[in-house]
Design an enzyme around this catalytic site. Sequence first.
Site, PDB file in Angstrom:
ATOM      1  N   SER A   1       0.574  -1.496   0.162  1.00  0.00           N
ATOM      2  CA  SER A   1       0.208  -0.195  -0.081  1.00  0.00           C
ATOM      3  C   SER A   1       0.793   1.339   0.183  1.00  0.00           C
ATOM      4  O   SER A   1       0.060   2.140  -0.681  1.00  0.00           O
ATOM      5  CB  SER A   1      -1.034   0.042   1.171  1.00  0.00           C
ATOM      6  OG  SER A   1      -0.128  -0.188   2.527  1.00  0.00           O
TER       7      SER A   1
ATOM      8  N   ASP B   1      -4.181   7.790   8.096  1.00  0.00           N
ATOM      9  CA  ASP B   1      -5.127   6.202   8.207  1.00  0.00           C
ATOM     10  C   ASP B   1      -4.887   5.748   9.766  1.00  0.00           C
ATOM     11  O   ASP B   1      -5.358   4.560  10.382  1.00  0.00           O
ATOM     12  CB  ASP B   1      -5.921   5.967   7.428  1.00  0.00           C
ATOM     13  CG  ASP B   1      -4.598   5.045   6.973  1.00  0.00           C
ATOM     14  OD1 ASP B   1      -3.614   4.504   7.249  1.00  0.00           O
ATOM     15  OD2 ASP B   1      -5.629   4.693   6.043  1.00  0.00           O
TER      16      ASP B   1
ATOM     17  N   HIS C   1      -0.946   4.370   6.855  1.00  0.00           N
ATOM     18  CA  HIS C   1      -0.366   5.531   5.647  1.00  0.00           C
ATOM     19  C   HIS C   1      -0.412   6.915   6.214  1.00  0.00           C
ATOM     20  O   HIS C   1      -0.605   6.733   6.978  1.00  0.00           O
ATOM     21  CB  HIS C   1      -1.950   4.882   4.881  1.00  0.00           C
ATOM     22  CG  HIS C   1      -2.265   3.831   4.867  1.00  0.00           C
ATOM     23  ND1 HIS C   1      -3.143   2.802   4.956  1.00  0.00           N
ATOM     24  CD2 HIS C   1      -1.198   2.683   3.765  1.00  0.00           C
ATOM     25  CE1 HIS C   1      -2.619   1.142   4.699  1.00  0.00           C
ATOM     26  NE2 HIS C   1      -1.829   1.437   4.303  1.00  0.00           N
TER      27      HIS C   1
END
Length: 561
Positions: free
Chosen positions: A209, A498, A501
């Site tokens: 990610s 978040d 990330h």
Amino acid sequence: MAAGGREEEEEFVYRISTAQEWEELQKSGSTFGGQLDKSSGFIHLSSLSQVRSTLQNFFLNTNHELYLLQIDAKKLGDGLVYEVVDGSNSFPHFYGPSRSFSPIPLDVVTKAEKLSLLDVLDFQYIAGIAQLGERQTEDLKVACSIHAHRISFCNLEKKEAVQENRGIEETYKPNFGSFGNKPQVGLPQVVNSTSECNRKPVIFNFGDSNSDTGGFSLGSGFTFGPPTGRAFFHHPTGRLCDGRLMIDFLCESLNMDYLTPYMQSLGPNFTYGANFAVSGASTQPERKPFNLDGQIRQFLQFRTRSIELISKGYKDLVGGEEFINSLYTIDIGQNDLAASFTYLSYSQVIDKIPSFIAEIQTSIQTLYQNGAKNFWVHNTGPLGCLPQILSVTNHSASDIDNYGCIQYMNEAAKAFNKQLYALYEQLRSEMKDATIVHVDIYSIKYGVISNPSIYGFENPLMACCGYGGPPYNYKLNHACGVPGFNVCEDGSKFISWDGVHYTEAANAVFASKILSTNYSTPPLKFQYFYDSSAKDIEIGIVKVKMLDGVVRKLTNIRHVP
């Protein structure tokens, strides 16, 4: 002049104004300043030495044109008050007569000068040069450039070489004449969208990610809804971020389009390569969909099919020779460590790291055996500083370092990075005709987390979007996007988006540090692979001549984690 912490009067004080405020001041003859001034009940000012910190804390991420106003302190009279605002630093504030909050008049302004992006950075540089090392000043020089503009590092101004042993203070010596005479520090020039690279840049990216530009959403059908994407794209894009990722900024530095996810079925454009990264991906277990070995297999299929279709006249794909000259970027390993800590002890996690490294080795070797020659490999970041990890992991006070991170988890990340670096050295000796760049992402991220105010960040261990409020704003099963979540007003003040990330603002700083070459071994510019003029570099000898023409000792710029 009343004094709240300063005995000597200054001849001038300074105001950083937006173009709108400066226009108002000229038209009406006075201004009450901005919202911050009005809510404070006084006009915020700075001494010359404080301009840098004011820019960092309030204007580093602004998109507004700025002006620096030089103000005659004596003309402000007793309405100018110096007050201690952070326990030690005394700043000038203009209240007006009898502290009545009067507007600042035009006739006290003795000079006004428009601040370009480079000017902003020069003021940072002047005030910070005595405190920051060479790596940090180079980082700051690039940081302002990448954050607000698309720039081409293939169009850097060539400079004459300086003497080998000149330190940075001598090479870029600040000029403290009038505030209008600012030093030129060799920043990248801001250019238009036409890249001057010698060869079209093509990148194939593999990872999780940290660099997924939409692969997970496309592959799973799961959509990451608002507020993701709000800072730049203004709509969700499949990125787990409020805007751009590091890979996006790296693409911008080459003036190329953002990487299209490999699984994009509608309207894909693979002219500049493809992104195989998928959120949640790890090196193990093998054969699990979207893990690293699967991404490599997808690439091999893509390569075969792309060459076949190109021969049939299809466009927006990559040709055979381009696969050889492409850059292959890899950023993976964070999920392996995080998942291992959910069921293994620290020592067991450490024992498992060689298996992670072996998968990365196999992937690089497979790419190499299929023609890849250029590799850009990131190590993993400080796992113990993620708000999610801090929130859900049981830990004692003795586990926490000076910056609030879990030490043993960071030690595991360092152990992973040490073995990754050893692999890098091994592959360099085995793959003689390949170029492999190792980037110390850990030091980049930890350096920002441990010094947030330098970059204008607050609450470095708290998520912008999440649930629960301080200290981490993260709660399991109540993550960002889940009903009931809260989101910060200004993501540019947060490092974490978040809890897992990073924000666009943080990614911009990280990317600027990557582009500085100060964390890379060997210290090659990112555009090195596409610009022959950047290839005047010899690794393994005493001297290295970089793209900017500066000759430095290799030992002064090489970084070993």
